[in-house]
Scaffold this active site. Sequence first.
Site, PDB file in Angstrom:
ATOM      1  N   CYS A 239     -19.993  31.589  97.044  1.00 46.32           N
ATOM      2  CA  CYS A 239     -18.561  30.884  97.373  1.00 46.32           C
ATOM      3  C   CYS A 239     -17.663  31.124  96.372  1.00 46.32           C
ATOM      4  CB  CYS A 239     -19.026  29.449  97.700  1.00 46.32           C
ATOM      5  SG  CYS A 239     -19.833  28.407  96.504  1.00 46.32           S
ATOM      6  N   GLY A 240     -16.962  30.082  96.035  1.00 42.17           N
ATOM      7  CA  GLY A 240     -16.177  30.416  94.702  1.00 42.17           C
ATOM      8  C   GLY A 240     -16.609  30.130  93.344  1.00 42.17           C
TER       9      GLY A 240
END
Length: 282
Positions: A239-240
């Site tokens: 993800c981030g």
Amino acid sequence: MSHITLTNSLISPQFLDENLAAENLVILDASMKPVTNIGVAEPATPTYIPNSLRFDYDTHIREHNTSLPHMMPTPEFFTEEMQKLGIHKDSAIVVYDNVGVYASPRAWWMFRAMGHDNVAVLDGGLPAWTRAGYETTATLATPKSRGDFASHPRPQLFVDSQTVSHALSDSAFSVMDARSAGRFIGQEPEPRAGLRGGHMPGAVNLPFADVQTNGVMKSPALLREMFVEYQNKKMIFSCGTGVTACILALAAEQAGVKELAVYDGSWTEWGAVDSGLPVVKE
């Protein structure tokens, strides 16, 4: 009341309420301010489930010798901090956050990575607890005494960029990105500075919001449908910053997928302008 064992990684507010008196219950608030606006208003005044302890992996329970946000700390550090929180080897740990199911799965996965399986996420988090009419408090609890928690690391649960690079070209693996579709294809800007737009070559996109409805996880039956083609894959979630990837890990686990890992550095490491790692846009 006797001890409880959490047999499912996801529990309802009703289950938690019914087991509040369990001697080995530990409730952890793992809330973290969302990096991107996900349409949830934070409560104006801090509100907690009674007897909650703070589990802050954003600023404290993390590896401090790196520029990457909230990376997994050493087993020694984790053991020490959990003992300070009064957590024991036999503790039944329930983690929640003030958004719904947002930051709490990361805390659940950290405990799993340190070998502690008696841990679960409160489905729907504090909002669901409040909606159900259960009691809240304005203060956090303080540990009563030191615990005897011990880490038994499972290093395969968090992986690095080298492992991900290998997995992207190995058909036994599937690498899944929890970021929004716009960020995945490189059309939306990254919320953190110094990152390229796009995704890893060969990664698939499943935005974390898609496995939930109004901050509550979708049913195991619906999740099984979403993950049916991955049942025999080794899955790595990104993800981030390694937070919402854990929401997908929770969803996949609920769907019955067996081999799961989270890419700890996630896009903050991979997408950095100077990482030298390949990025594609659509």
